[in-house]
Motif scaffolding. Structure first.
Motif, mmCIF file in Angstrom:
data_model
loop_
_atom_site.group_PDB
_atom_site.id
_atom_site.type_symbol
_atom_site.label_atom_id
_atom_site.label_comp_id
_atom_site.label_asym_id
_atom_site.label_seq_id
_atom_site.Cartn_x
_atom_site.Cartn_y
_atom_site.Cartn_z
ATOM 1 N N TYR A 130 32.408 24.247 13.912
ATOM 2 C CA TYR A 130 31.108 25.209 14.370
ATOM 3 C C TYR A 130 30.622 24.393 15.427
ATOM 4 O O TYR A 130 30.093 24.956 16.459
ATOM 5 N N THR A 167 21.890 23.534 13.711
ATOM 6 C CA THR A 167 22.867 24.391 13.664
ATOM 7 C C THR A 167 22.638 25.703 14.521
ATOM 8 O O THR A 167 23.398 26.648 14.712
ATOM 9 N N LEU A 198 28.928 25.679 6.699
ATOM 10 C CA LEU A 198 29.614 25.723 7.832
ATOM 11 C C LEU A 198 30.711 24.941 8.153
ATOM 12 O O LEU A 198 30.760 23.772 7.712
#
Length: 145
Positions: free
Chosen positions: A83, A37, A79
């Motif tokens: 993303y 991430t 998310l």
């Protein structure tokens, strides 16, 4: 990872699904030295491209499990899929192989035990998968039929 495992369990996925997803996400994290991430979408694309080139099988299962694991990680973290700009993986629709009568008879004749002949006939005659047959319980069958 605990939240990742908890969410997989809540959604009814198996322990093997968690193991698969976490292994592929961990490999990505080890490759870059940080959490997926925190990565730039271009880094993810480069990594996925490298996986595709490295894959020797037509199904590209390692590639698929990496993408599915990343998708689930994004879902766990709240998310959006956009993303990391993950690719869509199309489902391949293929027709089953249909055996000729001669091939079926050859299979049945090659089985020595009656129970094996019964299983082969049940699997092929009913169009069952091996797992379906493994899950059949004797007490669920009506012996009179």
């Amino acid at each position: 990872m605990q939240r990742f495992e908890r969410n997989i369990s809540i959604l009814g996925r198996s322990k093997r699904t968690f193991d698969n997803y976490s292994r592929h996400v961990a490999a990505l994290a080890l490759h870059f030295g940080k959490a997926p991430t925190e990565l730039d979408p271009e880094d993810i694309k480069d990594y996925l491209f490298e996986l595709q080139k490295r894959s020797k099988t037509p199904s590209q299962s390692y590639f698929k499990h990496t993408v599915y694991g990343l998708r689930f990680l994004l879902k766990t973290e709240g998310l959006p899929y956009s993303y990391l700009h993950l690719p869509a993986i199309p489902k391949v629709k293929k027709l089953p192989t249909i055996l000729s009568r001669e091939e079926i008879w050859r299979m049945l004749r090659s089985a020595e035990l009656l129970k094996h002949k019964l299983l082969i006939g049940l699997i092929y005659g009913c169009g069952l998968r091996c797992m379906d047959v493994r899950n059949i319980k004797l007490h669920t069958q009506n012996a009179a039929q």
